[in-house]
Design an enzyme around this catalytic site. Structure first.
Site, mmCIF file in Angstrom:
data_model
loop_
_atom_site.group_PDB
_atom_site.id
_atom_site.type_symbol
_atom_site.label_atom_id
_atom_site.label_comp_id
_atom_site.label_asym_id
_atom_site.label_seq_id
_atom_site.Cartn_x
_atom_site.Cartn_y
_atom_site.Cartn_z
ATOM 1 N N HIS A 234 0.804 -1.225 0.000
ATOM 2 C CA HIS A 234 0.000 0.000 0.000
ATOM 3 C C HIS A 234 0.838 1.276 0.000
ATOM 4 C CE1 HIS A 234 -3.685 2.052 -0.434
ATOM 5 N NE2 HIS A 234 -3.257 2.922 0.452
ATOM 6 N N TYR A 238 1.676 5.140 -2.630
ATOM 7 C CA TYR A 238 1.970 6.550 -2.312
ATOM 8 C C TYR A 238 3.368 6.929 -2.760
ATOM 9 C CZ TYR A 238 -2.453 6.119 -0.100
ATOM 10 O OH TYR A 238 -3.785 5.883 0.094
ATOM 11 N N HIS A 385 -9.820 0.665 -10.625
ATOM 12 C CA HIS A 385 -9.362 1.650 -9.622
ATOM 13 C C HIS A 385 -7.911 2.040 -9.874
ATOM 14 C CE1 HIS A 385 -8.116 3.336 -5.787
ATOM 15 N NE2 HIS A 385 -7.324 2.297 -5.565
ATOM 16 N N PHE A 386 -7.046 1.050 -10.104
ATOM 17 C CA PHE A 386 -5.658 1.487 -10.212
ATOM 18 C C PHE A 386 -5.300 2.002 -11.605
ATOM 19 C CE2 PHE A 386 -4.741 -3.244 -10.325
ATOM 20 C CZ PHE A 386 -4.091 -3.322 -11.546
ATOM 21 N N HIS A 387 -6.198 1.769 -12.581
ATOM 22 C CA HIS A 387 -5.943 2.455 -13.854
ATOM 23 C C HIS A 387 -6.389 3.912 -13.781
ATOM 24 C CE1 HIS A 387 -4.994 -1.550 -15.385
ATOM 25 N NE2 HIS A 387 -4.324 -0.890 -16.303
ATOM 26 N N ARG A 450 -10.906 -10.404 -11.667
ATOM 27 C CA ARG A 450 -9.702 -9.867 -12.285
ATOM 28 C C ARG A 450 -8.684 -10.991 -12.437
ATOM 29 N NH1 ARG A 450 -6.256 -6.986 -7.377
ATOM 30 N NH2 ARG A 450 -4.772 -6.609 -9.041
ATOM 31 N N ARG A 451 -7.605 -10.691 -13.140
ATOM 32 C CA ARG A 451 -6.487 -11.616 -13.301
ATOM 33 C C ARG A 451 -6.924 -12.969 -13.855
ATOM 34 N NH1 ARG A 451 -2.824 -10.391 -7.944
ATOM 35 N NH2 ARG A 451 -1.578 -8.868 -9.025
HETATM 36 FE FE1 HAS Z 1 -5.739 2.024 -4.057
HETATM 37 C C1 HAS Z 1 -6.056 -1.409 -4.365
HETATM 38 C C2 HAS Z 1 -7.659 1.952 -1.230
HETATM 39 C C3 HAS Z 1 -5.304 5.418 -3.671
HETATM 40 C C4 HAS Z 1 -3.277 1.980 -6.449
HETATM 41 N N1 HAS Z 1 -4.857 0.568 -5.200
HETATM 42 C C5 HAS Z 1 -5.142 -0.782 -5.176
HETATM 43 C C6 HAS Z 1 -4.311 -1.442 -6.132
HETATM 44 C C7 HAS Z 1 -3.487 -0.489 -6.681
HETATM 45 C C8 HAS Z 1 -3.849 0.775 -6.095
HETATM 46 C C9 HAS Z 1 -2.378 -0.703 -7.706
HETATM 47 O O1 HAS Z 1 -8.641 -0.132 0.765
HETATM 48 C C10 HAS Z 1 -4.381 -2.924 -6.484
HETATM 49 C C11 HAS Z 1 -3.335 -3.750 -5.826
HETATM 50 C C12 HAS Z 1 -3.476 -5.188 -6.299
HETATM 51 O O2 HAS Z 1 -2.928 -5.519 -7.343
HETATM 52 O O3 HAS Z 1 -4.168 -5.952 -5.645
HETATM 53 N N2 HAS Z 1 -6.406 3.417 -2.726
HETATM 54 C C13 HAS Z 1 -7.199 3.187 -1.671
HETATM 55 C C14 HAS Z 1 -7.504 4.442 -1.009
HETATM 56 C C15 HAS Z 1 -6.847 5.422 -1.705
HETATM 57 C C16 HAS Z 1 -6.141 4.771 -2.775
HETATM 58 C C17 HAS Z 1 -8.373 4.652 0.182
HETATM 59 N N3 HAS Z 1 -4.559 3.432 -4.901
HETATM 60 C C18 HAS Z 1 -4.516 4.764 -4.585
HETATM 61 C C19 HAS Z 1 -3.516 5.419 -5.376
HETATM 62 C C20 HAS Z 1 -2.933 4.451 -6.160
HETATM 63 C C21 HAS Z 1 -3.602 3.210 -5.846
HETATM 64 C C22 HAS Z 1 -3.190 6.890 -5.293
HETATM 65 C C23 HAS Z 1 -1.838 4.534 -7.150
HETATM 66 C C24 HAS Z 1 -1.154 5.610 -7.413
HETATM 67 N N4 HAS Z 1 -6.694 0.553 -3.015
HETATM 68 C C25 HAS Z 1 -7.374 0.734 -1.854
HETATM 69 C C26 HAS Z 1 -7.809 -0.570 -1.340
HETATM 70 C C27 HAS Z 1 -7.348 -1.523 -2.232
HETATM 71 C C28 HAS Z 1 -6.656 -0.791 -3.270
HETATM 72 C C29 HAS Z 1 -8.558 -0.857 -0.112
HETATM 73 C C30 HAS Z 1 -7.531 -3.048 -2.135
HETATM 74 C C31 HAS Z 1 -8.710 -3.499 -2.898
HETATM 75 C C32 HAS Z 1 -8.838 -4.991 -2.889
HETATM 76 O O4 HAS Z 1 -9.835 -5.494 -2.361
HETATM 77 O O5 HAS Z 1 -7.958 -5.704 -3.402
HETATM 78 C C33 HAS Z 1 -6.823 6.894 -1.350
HETATM 79 O O6 HAS Z 1 -5.492 7.307 -1.137
HETATM 80 C C34 HAS Z 1 -7.474 7.755 -2.378
HETATM 81 C C35 HAS Z 1 -7.599 9.191 -1.911
HETATM 82 C C36 HAS Z 1 -7.831 10.109 -3.063
HETATM 83 C C37 HAS Z 1 -8.782 11.028 -3.142
HETATM 84 C C38 HAS Z 1 -8.897 11.870 -4.402
HETATM 85 C C39 HAS Z 1 -8.331 13.258 -4.221
HETATM 86 C C40 HAS Z 1 -8.358 13.999 -5.522
HETATM 87 C C41 HAS Z 1 -7.407 14.873 -5.925
HETATM 88 C C42 HAS Z 1 -7.553 15.550 -7.279
HETATM 89 C C43 HAS Z 1 -8.072 16.950 -7.144
HETATM 90 C C44 HAS Z 1 -8.454 17.508 -8.461
HETATM 91 C C45 HAS Z 1 -8.308 18.811 -8.822
HETATM 92 C C46 HAS Z 1 -8.681 19.255 -10.181
HETATM 93 C C47 HAS Z 1 -7.773 19.845 -7.912
HETATM 94 C C48 HAS Z 1 -9.741 11.273 -2.073
HETATM 95 C C49 HAS Z 1 -6.240 15.239 -5.073
HETATM 96 C C50 HAS Z 1 -10.127 19.264 -10.335
HETATM 97 C C51 HAS Z 1 -10.597 20.397 -11.123
HETATM 98 C C52 HAS Z 1 -11.778 20.415 -11.739
HETATM 99 C C53 HAS Z 1 -12.210 21.639 -12.389
HETATM 100 C C54 HAS Z 1 -12.683 19.222 -11.754
#
Ligand code: HAS
Length: 562
Positions: A234, A238, A385-387, A450-451
């Site tokens: 995890h 980050y 999700h991860f794409h 998946r997979r």
């Molecule tokens: Fe995740 C599984 C939970 C973030 C990557 N994640 C994965 C896997 C990958 C991955 C590769 O809790 C699969 C691993 C595998 O092969 O099994 N993930 C989270 C949570 C977050 C999160 C809570 N993941 C990421 C990020 C990744 C990533 C970042 C890659 C870079 N993830 C999980 C969980 C799993 C998981 C479980 C396991 C699932 C399972 O069952 O197997 C959080 O950090 C996300 C927080 C993000 C936000 C969004 C903030 C938005 C921002 C953009 C602002 C936009 C602006 C512009 C300013 C709350 C900062 C907008 C302007 C306009 C005008 C519209």
């Protein structure tokens, strides 16, 4: 657009030229990253077309082999090399303008180890002795050289971190009592997170997987190996995200002719990532037996806490954008949006990434919720999700970085043609990723695992609702591969053929807005944050790990599943 809009010499920052040694060092990292990108993207397109039934390969080229090449090349090699190159570049720029010989020596040793390790693991994947996917779960048993190769990549990356730490420590000795430059601070935080995280996978590889693959032990404790992997897995995400955040916080304000909203907020954000990103690995293991529920619930709670620094980042980004727009004369409520440099790929590509990160992050919150995870775990939802996160938010930001970093290193010009090509390329990637990951989320909710290679499950009716989405997912690979080809073409041009500049290209580093509060020095007390992280890790992991080691399962013999 006018040519001057992308003339990277025209903005306010003083010009900065890399020392030759630093240029070659950073370019060496980016070069290997781009080769990995090419390999991984080609494998991605082929496996995508195969999985959705578009093409059928001779049995000699397996789906899982391509999937392993895709995952390892992109998720592990491209990211690590690109990130370390980027961090070294920013560290050189912001700490005294250059690295010292000792920093470079560490980084070069690390680079050699990473290149040798990459070659070893890639060859074993290519000759089909390491078809174990990028998570290399035991008891699947790859060639020992695959694991040795990955261990070299990890240790090599640590040495890249040592280079950053030595440069930072020297700067602090010379500037006692001063707050360090934000880019360098964030690079140090990223590498601290990385080193703490990789300890888990290093232990797994050295003490479990290498002995298993050499045949020194007959069985492997699978639960323990998965726990060590996800302790790393995890925070790994980050490690990918934080360099993108560095770019958003530090470089983008300068590109949009604005200022940083705050100096303390991004530092606090990074400290929170160190604290909370590591003790949450159990959220990948919600469905595994052998881990008591209490630890899973704790991991779920801490995962929701690690969302907070990303929410702080949303706030900071909007504040930065609005301030920049208003400083350029925007008055209406949303008029500042029009002032953003939409035609500048250095801003536009990462912006598309930010947009995609909103649904991607929301999906992460769904994943983290213990009960909802039961619905989506091991389905294509997770792949979707991860794409949206890694392959969109992070990768689009890396594209934006590359469009100015490569010419800044080669002292060539980001011409308006390449800039416009970059915008088309970013759109292609964004659309490709939408076509890829939205259907993945939907079919995941409909239960598609998946997979799994192409299968119609003996034409079972459960497959029927998935079928309309397969052509869309398959087609997305063509968009994405085309986009990568354009990107690599642009990089080749910027590296060797773009017009030379007579004065150095800009390395955009934003300034903090004048009335910003002074930065609390406690944010720079690394021993404190590392100690607190260790406490959190001990709270979450001690009991389950002791349990797994003291009362181990009988163990599983290694298998070759391909
Ligand atoms: Fe995740 C599984 C939970 C973030 C990557 N994640 C994965 C896997 C990958 C991955 C590769 O809790 C699969 C691993 C595998 O092969 O099994 N993930 C989270 C949570 C977050 C999160 C809570 N993941 C990421 C990020 C990744 C990533 C970042 C890659 C870079 N993830 C999980 C969980 C799993 C998981 C479980 C396991 C699932 C399972 O069952 O197997 C959080 O950090 C996300 C927080 C993000 C936000 C969004 C903030 C938005 C921002 C953009 C602002 C936009 C602006 C512009 C300013 C709350 C900062 C907008 C302007 C306009 C005008 C519209």
């Amino acid at each position: 657009m006018s040519e001057s809009a992308v003339d990277t010499r025209t903005t306010r920052a003083p010009v900065f030229a890399f020392e030759r040694g630093d240029r070659i060092l950073v370019l060496a990292h980016l070069g290997i990253a781009f080769i990995a990108l090419l390999l991984g993207a080609a494998a991605g397109m082929l496996q995508g077309l195969q999985r959705t039934g578009y093409i059928k390969w001779p049995d000699a080229v397996g789906y899982y082999q391509l999937l392993t090449l895709h995952g390892v090349s992109l998720a592990l090699i491209f990211t690590t090399l690109f990130i370390i190159g980027f961090l070294l570049a920013g560290t050189a720029k912001t700490l005294d303008g250059k690295l010292q010989a000792v920093d470079r020596a560490w980084a070069w040793i690390g680079w050699v180890m990473m290149v040798v390790g990459t070659a070893m693991s890639t060859v074993t994947i290519m000759n089909n002795t390491a078809t174990v996917l990028y998570t290399f779960y035991a008891p699947m048993n790859a060639s020992p050289w695959f694991y040795v190769g990955l261990a070299l990549v990890v240790v090599g990356s640590w040495l890249g971190g040592v280079a950053i730490f030595t440069a930072y420590a020297r700067w602090r000795r010379r500037h006692r009592g001063q707050v360090s430059p934000l880019f360098a601070y964030m690079s140090v935080a990223t590498m601290i997170l990385w080193i703490i995280a990789t300890l888990g996978v290093a232990i797994e590889v050295l003490f479990q997987l290498i002995p298993m693959s050499f045949g020194w032990v007959p069985r492997v404790n699978v639960e323990l190996s998965r726990t060590l992997f996800w302790y790393f897995g995890h925070p790994l995400v980050y490690f990918w995200l934080l360099p993108a955040y560095i770019y958003w916080y530090v470089n983008i304000p300068q590109i949009i002719k604005g200022k940083l909203f705050s100096d303390s907020l991004p530092r606090l954000t990074f400290v929170l990532f160190i604290l909370y990103s590591i003790p949450v690995g159990f959220h990948h293991q919600f469905n595994e037996p052998g881990i008591a529920n209490i630890w899973k619930i704790l991991a779920a709670a801490l995962t929701l806490t690690v969302v907070v620094p990303s929410l702080m980042t949303v706030f900071a980004m909007f504040a930065t954008f609005e301030m920049a727009g208003r400083a350029q004369g925007a008055t209406g409520r949303f008029a500042w949006l029009r002032k953003l440099p939409w035609k500048d790929v250095r801003f536009f590509a990462p912006f598309l990434g930010m947009v995609m990160f909103i649904p991607g992050g929301a999906g992460g919150v769904v994943n983290a919720s213990y009960q909802l995870n039961q619905v989506i775990h091991n389905t294509l939802w997770v792949t979707g999700h991860f794409h949206m996160t890694l392959s969109s938010a992070v990768t689009l930001t890396f594209f934006g970085i590359a469009y100015w970093l490569v010419p800044a290193l080669t002292n060539r010009k980001l011409t308006w043609r390449v800039n416009n090509l970059g915008i088309v390329q970013a759109w292609l990637w964004f659309i490709g990723m939408l076509l890829n990951s939205v259907p993945m989320h939907i079919v995941g909710l409909l239960g598609e695992p998946r997979r799994t290679a192409f299968t119609t499950y003996n034409d079972n009716p459960v497959v029927q609702p998935w079928l309309p989405y397969w052509p869309v997912m398959g087609m997305s690979g063509i968009f994405l591969f085309l986009s990568i080809m354009l990107f690599l073409g642009a990089m080749i041009y910027l590296w060797w053929f773009a017009p030379r500049l007579d004065t150095p290209a800009e390395f955009p580093i934003g300034e903090v807005k004048d009335k910003s509060h002074p930065t609390p020095m406690i944010l720079e007390r690394w021993p404190l944050w590392i100690a607190l992280t260790a406490v959190l890790v001990l709270i979450v992991y001690t009991v389950p790990l002791v349990d797994m080691i003291q009362s181990p399962p009988p163990g599983t013999p290694p298998i070759r599943s391909w």
